[in-house]
Write a protein that holds these residues in place. Structure first.
Motif, PDB file in Angstrom:
ATOM      1  N   MET A  50     -31.128  27.611 -12.724  1.00 11.99           N
ATOM      2  CA  MET A  50     -31.441  28.727 -11.838  1.00 11.99           C
ATOM      3  C   MET A  50     -31.558  28.262 -10.393  1.00 11.99           C
ATOM      4  SD  MET A  50     -31.844  31.910 -11.900  1.00 11.99           S
ATOM      5  CE  MET A  50     -32.064  32.934 -10.486  1.00 11.99           C
ATOM      6  N   GLU A  68     -30.447  25.512  -9.190  1.00 11.87           N
ATOM      7  CA  GLU A  68     -29.179  24.931  -8.782  1.00 11.87           C
ATOM      8  C   GLU A  68     -28.304  25.968  -8.082  1.00 11.87           C
ATOM      9  OE1 GLU A  68     -26.179  21.868  -8.737  1.00 11.87           O
ATOM     10  OE2 GLU A  68     -28.339  21.980  -8.718  1.00 11.87           O
ATOM     11  N   ARG A  69     -28.391  27.198  -8.637  1.00  8.30           N
ATOM     12  CA  ARG A  69     -27.571  28.263  -8.061  1.00  8.30           C
ATOM     13  C   ARG A  69     -27.974  28.557  -6.622  1.00  8.30           C
ATOM     14  NH1 ARG A  69     -27.377  33.810 -10.939  1.00  8.30           N
ATOM     15  NH2 ARG A  69     -26.620  34.471  -8.905  1.00  8.30           N
ATOM     16  N   TRP A  70     -29.287  28.427  -6.377  1.00  6.54           N
ATOM     17  CA  TRP A  70     -29.772  28.802  -5.046  1.00  6.54           C
ATOM     18  C   TRP A  70     -29.783  27.647  -4.049  1.00  6.54           C
ATOM     19  CZ3 TRP A  70     -29.853  33.567  -3.693  1.00  6.54           C
ATOM     20  CH2 TRP A  70     -29.953  34.544  -4.692  1.00  6.54           C
ATOM     21  N   LYS A  71     -29.568  26.471  -4.575  1.00  4.96           N
ATOM     22  CA  LYS A  71     -29.715  25.306  -3.713  1.00  4.96           C
ATOM     23  C   LYS A  71     -28.724  25.330  -2.537  1.00  4.96           C
ATOM     24  CE  LYS A  71     -29.595  20.349  -3.838  1.00  4.96           C
ATOM     25  NZ  LYS A  71     -29.652  19.177  -4.688  1.00  4.96           N
ATOM     26  N   PHE A 121     -18.184  24.263  -3.908  1.00  5.36           N
ATOM     27  CA  PHE A 121     -18.628  25.589  -4.334  1.00  5.36           C
ATOM     28  C   PHE A 121     -17.613  26.620  -3.891  1.00  5.36           C
ATOM     29  CE2 PHE A 121     -20.634  24.306  -0.401  1.00  5.36           C
ATOM     30  CZ  PHE A 121     -20.371  25.348   0.452  1.00  5.36           C
TER      31      PHE A 121
END
Lengths: 285, 455, 281
Positions: free
Chosen positions: A1, A3-6, C106
């Motif tokens: 979770m 990681e997604r926002w990092k 990304f």
């Protein structure tokens, strides 16, 4: 979770700032150039400003002059920088001193360089006095005009002066990363110096060189203070014209100033686009 | 689990760095603000909120941010001068003026600034600009942005077209002459003071200097300089490359072109008053013909013109051209003293007369320090300030006040002032004085020159 | 920043031939030449055609520059503070972004890179003219804060790009190792991360400082003449033809850059990784 926002978290301050200031500024400039001035009671958009400048010969002359200055400065500075980098990558006595002097004017602001060029190259400048001393000219007017001149020689000299070390440093850094191996191989395969430069080193250098040249081109295209100090009164370089229109006491000139700013931005956008494409092609190969 | 702890540590480390660095720059930001006290008082809500500033920096446009202009508007009506002086105490005056002459800068900062501080507890902040239009543009921009009582300009050194722009745009604070005690020294009966370039002053500005156009030459190099416009035209042809004038965008270049215009019109009389297109069309072609005829004999064959009067001064100093001119003859003496012009520089007016003007200081409508600005304007009209300014080693500018209205001793101090040998006697010069035109005329002439001569 | 390569090359054996030396000397003297008349002017009283050397010397320009009237010393302080603050803010904001761009892949990365690259190419004047009105209504025009913010437009992207280059060659596993050995986050940052990125950070900071230090048009537009930095004073006197004062201000104006270069050169000698980040600019 997390990681997604990092990544967004790491990026957001910089992106917010750049988006807010840079894109915001461009957007405001764009609507301003379309005549949107709510505080003056103008809310409808129109293309008058663009029409006005695109139908005036003054604008074209300024545009061409600015384009010519940028192109000449970039080409000359790039060529000299390649030569300088080729010499400076070699080892020789006194190299660190030369290196230091070479980098010195990376730190010198453009404005200082412009004034220095003015004192050296004007018709009564240092070189004109030397020429007079040696009886080469009989008065200031015999000395070729290089400041406030139609060919903008003084402006180009200043840009070359300032940008040779900049491009040179980038090329040197590039050369360091790929070393001498490829050239050595080409030389053992029978290529002469020129061939190994032309067919081995130059292709390797070209992405870095292109990036540097684009930055220099765009910078010189949008610089104000150098042409303001060294340029002739008419036609003026585009940024000078834009600033003059922006500070004109007639507020109706402001949309025109913003329209010129948009044209400067558009040209730089083309540059970035071109750079991105070239960079991608380079990455693939 | 490992991943999460790693990410947490990553985030904390970044946060800590940020925190660390933020605390490190805080004192810097603080000393920043102390350097600029008037800014602080103007934005009181921010006085103690360094953190708010910093957080604002991070989010710039997303943060709700608007308590800046919340400040009590200053009272405009004053009963009497004492009230003005009392209000002005402790105030600041941001005086925008051309900043390219160190002697003028020194006079304003060292003399006027110190005296205002001493006498009235007012701090004078001289702001040097390249062109008066920049200050006008700031006020215009503020009006456009709705900043009507908290502007950044308190006083402008101004006249001519810039005054017209401000007056017509209702950008000036007017109607306060009656309050100023030193207004008594000004001869408002004199039309060249009551009208700024043909536009009535209407209590919207206060005179500061008088000036009259004059020519300068190096007596060691040039024996007989041309003494009238027709002579000049002939002289230019006989001495190719030895003369030029700044482009019409320059204040001094523009006034030179007007002298030629007057000559083409047979005198200024026909051109006075409001702009008249028919009269303009009758005279303009003649004037452009004269200037275009001169063009091939100018410096660099007229392919370019100096951008500014300072460039012409450099050309004269370096012997590239033989003649210099300026709207303010005091500059000849200053340039000699500064080593720019040779000691043998001398100056003269024209037999057919030269144009004279008065220059002023004005207070913008949105100045937050009007009382202090009025005190400053009153002080520069005083006999002491005008005398200091008239000293040739300070500035040498001709007084804007009527010296005849001063006391006997004060008057004699003015008459006993020495004159720099390079500067023509103002009394002799003013014998042949020509009026300035209405700003609309000047705009039309400048525009016409750009289109018909410059290209 | 100094190129002091450690990599041994086979070319190192050959010295420079005469013509090469000549062109090198010519180039370097051409680079230094414009600074010389400025230095001479600063101590001249009168130096006009056809004098090769000034006909009269004087320290008047320096006296004026160091007097209270001239505002040169306050302007030096303001210029330095704005450049330092812009550099610090660029580090604070740009370092995380550089880390993200350098270490991770990304979706949308190309777009982000493009957005960050754009302000280094699009001239500041094109952006600042549009921002002017908004800054006015926010009360930022004519304030130090406003000038500082607008300086971030050219400085921040440089920092991000340099740091992205640095982090591209950085191994984050060392941080995890330090953490697993019991180091705190702060310790990890100061003892592991910072030393590894320091050379690049210094280069980025030097560039950022210089970009802010030499800004003229952004300061003039947003500062409206009230934020007086050295280039503004320099332009004032240069355009007014006061060559002596212009020369003296110029000398003061180039001094910090030269000092920084000297300091930076000592720090960075021999670290080729730092140099590689230059390629990112």
């Amino acid at each position: 979770m997390l990681e997604r926002w990092k990544i967004p978290l790491l990026l957001s301050p910089a992106l917010l700032l750049i988006a807010g200031l840079f894109l915001g500024g461009l957007f405001l400039g764009l609507i301003g150039s379309l005549g949107y001035m709510p505080l003056l009671g103008r809310e409808e958009l129109n293309l008058d400003a663009y029409r006005n400048i695109l139908f005036s010969t003054g604008f074209y002359q300024s545009f061409l002059l600015t384009f010519y200055i940028s192109l000449m400065s970039t080409i000359i500075a790039s060529a000299l920088a390649i030569g300088a980098a080729l010499i400076l990558r070699r080892h020789f006595i006194g190299r660190s001193v030369i290196n230091f002097l070479f980098q010195l004017n990376l730190t010198v602001p453009h404005l200082v360089g412009a004034v220095g060029i003015l004192y050296l190259f004007s018709q009564s400048g240092f070189f004109a006095r030397l020429a007079f001393e040696f009886r080469l000219i009989s008065g200031p007017s015999d000395f070729p005009a290089m400041i406030y001149d139609p060919l903008a020689i003084g402006i180009i000299l200043q840009y070359v002066w300032k940008e040779v070390p900049f491009i040179g440093m980038i090329l040197l850094a590039n050369m360091q990363t790929f070393g001498h191996d490829y050239e050595a191989v080409s030389r053992t395969l029978g290529a002469n110096r020129w061939q190994s430069f032309r067919f081995v080193l130059l292709p390797l250098l070209s992405p870095g060189l292109l990036a540097a040249a684009l930055i220099v081109f765009a910078f010189t295209f949008g610089a104000y203070e150098i042409p303001a100090l060294l340029g002739q009164s008419y036609p003026a370089a585009l940024p000078v014209l834009a600033y003059q229109s922006f500070t004109d006491v007639d507020l109706n000139a402001r949309p025109e100033a913003l329209a010129m700013a948009m044209i400067i931005a558009l040209l730089s956008a083309v540059m970035i686009f071109g750079y991105a494409r070239l960079a991608r092609r380079y990455m693939r190969s | 689990m490992y991943l999460i702890s790693k990410i947490c540590s990553e985030l904390t480390s970044i946060w800590r760095t940020r925190h660390e660095l933020l605390t490190r720059i805080t004192p810097k930001v603080r000393c920043f603000k102390i350097k600029e006290p008037e800014n602080m008082s103007r934005y009181p809500s921010f006085k103690n909120s360094i953190w708010r500033r910093l957080s604002f920096l991070v989010v710039i446009f997303t943060l709700v941010y608007f308590p800046l202009s919340a400040q009590a508007t200053e009272k405009v009506g004053y009963e009497n001068w004492d009230e003005v002086v009392a209000t002005a105490k402790g105030g600041t005056v941001n005086w925008f003026m051309w900043g390219g002459a160190d002697n003028i800068n020194q006079y304003v900062t060292d003399y006027i600034g110190k005296e205002l501080q001493k006498r009235h507890d007012i701090s004078l902040n001289r702001i040097g600009i390249n062109d008066t239009a920049e200050a006008v543009n700031i006020v215009l921009g503020e009006k456009q942005a709705g900043i009507d009582d908290n502007g950044s300009v308190d006083l402008i050194w101004i006249n001519g077209g810039n005054f017209r722009t401000m007056k017509q745009g209702n950008l000036l604070f007017c109607g306060y002459h009656g309050l100023l005690p030193n207004n008594q020294f000004v001869n408002w009966q004199d039309p060249s003071i009551a009208n700024d370039f043909g536009l009535s002053v209407d209590e919207c500005e206060v005179p500061w200097n008088r000036a009259q156009f004059a020519f300068a030459y190096d007596s060691a190099r040039t024996q007989s300089p041309p003494k009238s416009i027709p002579q000049l035209i002939g002289w230019v042809k006989e001495n190719p490359g030895a003369f030029t004038y700044p482009a019409a965008t320059d204040f001094n270049g523009s006034v030179f072109i007007r002298h030629v215009f007057y000559h083409a019109a047979g005198g200024p009389e026909a051109l006075l008053g409001d702009f008249d297109q028919d009269k303009f069309d009758a005279v303009a072609p003649k004037a452009w013909a004269i200037l275009n005829e001169m063009k091939p004999y100018l410096w660099r064959e007229g392919t370019t013109y100096p951008n500014a009067i300072a460039s012409l001064a450099q050309l004269f100093a370096n012997r590239e051209v033989a003649l210099y001119f300026d709207y303010d003859p005091a500059i000849f003496g200053i340039n000699v003293e500064n080593g720019i012009f040779p000691e043998t520089t001398r100056s003269y007016g024209l037999d057919d007369g030269t144009i004279g003007n008065t220059n002023y200081v004005a207070i913008p409508y949105n100045s937050p320090n009007k009382a202090a600005a009025m005190v400053a304007a009153n002080f520069i009209l005083s006999a002491a300030a005008q005398y200091e300014k008239a000293k040739p080693d300070v500035w040498g500018a001709a007084p804007a006040i009527d010296v005849g209205r001063l006391t006997k001793e004060e008057k004699s101090r003015f008459t006993e002032l020495p004159r720099h040998p390079a500067v023509i006697d103002p009394a002799a010069l003013s014998q042949k004085s020509l009026p300035e035109l209405h700003p609309d005329w000047i705009s039309a002439i400048e525009k016409g020159w750009q289109e018909n001569v410059a290209k | 920043m100094l190129m002091q390569t450690n990599r041994h090359t086979e070319n190192s054996r050959d010295g420079l031939s005469g013509p090469v030396w000549f062109s090198l000397i010519l180039l370097v003297s051409w680079l230094v030449l414009p600074l010389i008349p400025l230095a001479i002017w600063s101590v001249s009283r009168s130096w006009y055609f056809p004098d090769i050397i000034p006909s009269a010397f004087s320290l008047r320009a320096w006296n004026y520059v160091f007097s209270n009237t001239s505002d040169v010393l306050p302007a030096l302080g303001v210029t330095t503070l704005i450049a330092l603050c812009a550099t610090l803010l660029s580090v604070i904001i740009g370092l995380p972004a550089g880390r993200a761009l350098g270490l991770y892949q990304f979706r949308g990365k190309a777009l982000v890179e493009l957005l960050i690259l754009a302000p280094t190419i699009v001239p500041g004047i094109a952006v600042a003219l549009g921002l002017h009105v908004v800054f006015l209504s926010l009360g930022l025009a004519g304030s130090y804060l406003g000038v500082l913010i607008v300086h971030l437009i050219p400085t921040l992207p440089y920092m991000v790009l340099v740091m992205a280059g640095v982090f591209a060659n950085y191994n984050p596993d060392t941080e995890a190792q330090a953490r697993s050995l019991g180091a705190s986050a702060i310790q990890t940052f100061f003892y592991v991360t910072l030393p590894a990125i320091l050379p690049g950070l210094l280069i980025g900071s030097l560039f950022t400082f210089l970009v802010s230090w030499s800004q003229y048009i952004l300061t003039l537009l947003i500062g409206g003449g009230r934020v007086v930095t050295l280039p503004l004073l320099l332009f004032n006197f240069a355009s007014a033809g006061r060559n002596d004062i212009t020369g003296a201000i110029s000398m003061i104006y180039i001094l910090p850059g030269v000092v920084l270069l000297l300091l930076g050169a000592r720090h960075l000698t021999g670290r080729s990784r730092a140099v590689e980040s230059l390629r990112q600019i």
